[in-house]
Design a protein around this motif. Structure first.
Motif, mmCIF file in Angstrom:
data_model
loop_
_atom_site.group_PDB
_atom_site.id
_atom_site.type_symbol
_atom_site.label_atom_id
_atom_site.label_comp_id
_atom_site.label_asym_id
_atom_site.label_seq_id
_atom_site.Cartn_x
_atom_site.Cartn_y
_atom_site.Cartn_z
ATOM 1 N N LEU A 1 6.824 -53.855 21.269
ATOM 2 C CA LEU A 1 7.624 -54.608 20.357
ATOM 3 C C LEU A 1 6.591 -55.326 19.372
ATOM 4 O O LEU A 1 7.114 -55.594 18.144
ATOM 5 C CB LEU A 1 8.278 -55.822 21.161
ATOM 6 C CG LEU A 1 9.315 -55.391 22.032
ATOM 7 C CD1 LEU A 1 10.125 -56.736 22.670
ATOM 8 C CD2 LEU A 1 10.563 -54.453 21.703
ATOM 9 N N ASN A 2 5.386 -55.723 19.569
ATOM 10 C CA ASN A 2 4.659 -56.189 18.907
ATOM 11 C C ASN A 2 3.124 -55.575 18.765
ATOM 12 O O ASN A 2 2.172 -56.049 18.828
ATOM 13 C CB ASN A 2 4.201 -57.513 19.462
ATOM 14 C CG ASN A 2 5.442 -58.643 19.149
ATOM 15 O OD1 ASN A 2 5.845 -59.170 20.011
ATOM 16 N ND2 ASN A 2 5.500 -58.834 17.745
ATOM 17 N N PRO A 3 3.297 -54.017 18.277
ATOM 18 C CA PRO A 3 2.167 -53.445 18.406
ATOM 19 C C PRO A 3 1.118 -53.756 17.080
ATOM 20 O O PRO A 3 -0.050 -53.688 17.418
ATOM 21 C CB PRO A 3 2.563 -51.854 17.961
ATOM 22 C CG PRO A 3 3.809 -51.980 17.478
ATOM 23 C CD PRO A 3 4.557 -53.204 18.088
ATOM 24 N N THR B 1 2.371 -63.819 7.100
ATOM 25 C CA THR B 1 3.242 -64.279 6.000
ATOM 26 C C THR B 1 3.153 -63.276 4.712
ATOM 27 O O THR B 1 3.690 -63.429 3.722
ATOM 28 C CB THR B 1 2.661 -65.655 5.629
ATOM 29 O OG1 THR B 1 1.356 -65.930 5.288
ATOM 30 C CG2 THR B 1 3.239 -66.474 6.769
ATOM 31 N N THR B 2 2.078 -62.277 4.620
ATOM 32 C CA THR B 2 2.024 -61.559 3.473
ATOM 33 C C THR B 2 2.111 -59.852 3.740
ATOM 34 O O THR B 2 2.322 -59.428 2.555
ATOM 35 C CB THR B 2 0.710 -61.997 2.654
ATOM 36 O OG1 THR B 2 -0.517 -61.715 3.584
ATOM 37 C CG2 THR B 2 0.649 -63.539 2.359
ATOM 38 N N SER C 1 7.835 -56.545 8.662
ATOM 39 C CA SER C 1 8.518 -55.399 9.205
ATOM 40 C C SER C 1 8.738 -55.602 10.814
ATOM 41 O O SER C 1 9.984 -55.566 11.160
ATOM 42 C CB SER C 1 8.066 -54.097 8.773
ATOM 43 O OG SER C 1 8.439 -54.068 7.319
ATOM 44 N N GLU C 2 7.607 -55.964 11.307
ATOM 45 C CA GLU C 2 7.647 -55.938 12.899
ATOM 46 C C GLU C 2 8.581 -57.120 13.295
ATOM 47 O O GLU C 2 9.340 -57.035 14.212
ATOM 48 C CB GLU C 2 6.161 -56.257 13.429
ATOM 49 C CG GLU C 2 6.249 -55.997 14.783
ATOM 50 C CD GLU C 2 4.567 -55.841 15.447
ATOM 51 O OE1 GLU C 2 4.359 -54.559 15.309
ATOM 52 O OE2 GLU C 2 3.908 -56.591 15.824
ATOM 53 N N LEU D 1 12.686 -57.282 14.949
ATOM 54 C CA LEU D 1 13.082 -58.178 16.399
ATOM 55 C C LEU D 1 14.141 -59.331 15.740
ATOM 56 O O LEU D 1 14.367 -60.020 16.765
ATOM 57 C CB LEU D 1 11.908 -58.861 16.877
ATOM 58 C CG LEU D 1 10.927 -57.733 17.175
ATOM 59 C CD1 LEU D 1 9.460 -58.267 17.594
ATOM 60 C CD2 LEU D 1 11.312 -57.101 18.596
ATOM 61 N N ASN D 2 14.514 -59.216 14.786
ATOM 62 C CA ASN D 2 15.499 -60.348 14.010
ATOM 63 C C ASN D 2 14.827 -61.635 14.390
ATOM 64 O O ASN D 2 15.470 -62.736 14.734
ATOM 65 C CB ASN D 2 16.908 -60.299 14.823
ATOM 66 C CG ASN D 2 17.900 -61.264 14.066
ATOM 67 O OD1 ASN D 2 18.076 -61.225 12.747
ATOM 68 N ND2 ASN D 2 18.736 -61.828 14.738
ATOM 69 N N LEU D 3 13.668 -61.601 13.915
ATOM 70 C CA LEU D 3 12.748 -63.007 14.196
ATOM 71 C C LEU D 3 11.821 -63.390 12.776
ATOM 72 O O LEU D 3 11.831 -62.546 11.844
ATOM 73 C CB LEU D 3 11.764 -62.973 15.135
ATOM 74 C CG LEU D 3 11.948 -62.568 16.644
ATOM 75 C CD1 LEU D 3 10.781 -62.198 17.238
ATOM 76 C CD2 LEU D 3 12.904 -63.811 17.100
ATOM 77 N N LYS D 4 11.913 -64.502 12.592
ATOM 78 C CA LYS D 4 11.363 -65.284 11.260
ATOM 79 C C LYS D 4 9.869 -65.725 11.904
ATOM 80 O O LYS D 4 9.920 -66.728 13.059
ATOM 81 C CB LYS D 4 12.264 -66.316 10.689
ATOM 82 C CG LYS D 4 11.077 -67.358 9.783
ATOM 83 C CD LYS D 4 10.748 -66.914 8.653
ATOM 84 C CE LYS D 4 10.224 -67.771 7.825
ATOM 85 N NZ LYS D 4 9.388 -67.338 6.507
#
Length: 352
Positions: free
Chosen positions: A98-100, A126-127, A133-134, A138-141
């Motif tokens: 999920l977080n490569p 943040t940039t 995109s990653e 995951l529908n995450l901020k």
């Protein structure tokens, strides 16, 4: 008289309506945390919660569920994305698929100053489109990140003071550092930070690679005898995240507060990690909690050399996912250099 009565009734109705209608609604955000409410990272999280309530005049509050009470560590990324919790602490190595891209932060870089490295990673998250995109997928901020600070070695009746000493040792590792330790001959045992105490106590493991400030927080002096100051890299693939739908529902003013707190959090946690690394080791020495061993500089260089191949492995992994791994790594290294130079020129922000 009839007119006066109507006026009185109308006034009473308006007053009751005003009392029943709050000026501004209060929102409580649930936060899933993996650790107990103790230690410097927990203090930093409590700071975040306190400041969030203060800066929003109590309109936003954070309810922290400690010790994996709401979500288990590996379930946080998906759980927060699905809305089981509004916010949470994501550890990338728990879900490498999920977080490569975020796992870049766990590679054993030599430049491991906690503040500079965390600032670089915060800016990258943040940039840079690859990381944004990653999180979006995951529908995450992304809110903020942190560093554990340099890693040490805690053992029970074992001494690790050279790379040769890794051979045959039953060991708990972290992320890429586990792979390097295995390459050096260690027998790696799958143990989380929260299971380390029991694993050392029962003899399931002989040693654990662990971050300095958490050694007393996890009460490891009770079950271990020796500590070697490796000062090896840092675990940094860590993020505080928010459900994207929860984020979108916040007012622009509240979003601005959270983004500002995310940036300030980097300074708050970094100061704690940097200061407490030295004070923790000094306290442990004064208390006689361990027999202390220094890891020689030439042996540390061997550790770094042993981890070099995993930079290529990471690049290959993300390139298969359609990401220019070489470009992301170079950008991160440029940011590391930028923030290290900033620290050299201006010092830490809490020192000024």
């Amino acid at each position: 008289m009839h007119s006066n009565m109507l006026k009185a009734l109308g006034g009473a109705a308006l007053m009751m309506a005003a009392l029943a209608w709050p000026a501004k609604a209060e929102t409580t955000l649930s936060f899933s945390d993996n650790s107990a409410n103790r230690g410097s990272r927990a203090e930093a999280m409590n700071w975040f919660a306190d400041e969030l309530a203060k800066r929003t005049n109590g309109e936003l509050k954070l309810e922290i569920h400690w010790g994996q009470a709401l979500l288990k560590g590996p379930a946080v990324a998906k759980g927060v994305g699905d809305g089981v919790a509004d916010m949470g602490l994501v550890i990338a190595v728990y879900n490498p698929a999920l977080n490569p891209v975020m796992l870049l932060a766990d590679l054993p870089l030599e430049n491991n100053d906690p503040w500079a490295a965390t600032r670089a990673l915060y800016e990258l998250n943040t940039t840079h489109p690859a990381l944004q995109s990653e999180w979006d997928n995951l529908n995450l901020k992304f809110v903020t990140t942190m560093s554990t600070g340099p890693l040490q070695m805690v053992c029970n009746d074992k001494v690790i003071d050279s790379v040769d000493d890794f051979a045959g040792v039953k060991m708990r590792g972290i992320s890429t550092y586990s792979k390097v330790a295995q390459d050096l001959g260690a027998n790696m045992v799958s143990v989380t930070a929260y299971e380390t105490y029991q694993a050392l106590d029962t003899g399931l493991i002989d040693c654990a690679i662990f971050y300095t400030y958490a050694i007393p927080a996890f009460k490891l002096p009770e079950v271990a005898t020796d500590l070697t100051t490796l000062d090896w890299g840092a675990l940094m693939g860590i993020a505080i995240v928010m459900n994207q739908d929860t984020w979108s529902a916040l007012s622009p003013e509240h979003q601005a507060v959270i983004e500002q707190l995310g940036s300030e959090f980097v300074d708050v946690i970094s100061e704690k990690v940097i200061v407490e690394k030295d004070t923790t080791l000094d306290t442990l020495k004064k208390e006689g909690a361990f027999k202390f061993h220094e890891f020689p500089a030439e042996e540390r260089q061997k550790l770094l050399a042993a981890g070099a191949k995993y930079f290529d492995e990471w690049k290959e992994t993300v390139t298969k996912a359609g990401i220019d791994g070489e470009a992301v790594l170079q950008h991160y290294q440029d940011l590391l250099a930028k923030w290290h130079e900033r620290r050299k020129a201006q010092g830490y922000p809490w020192e000024g």
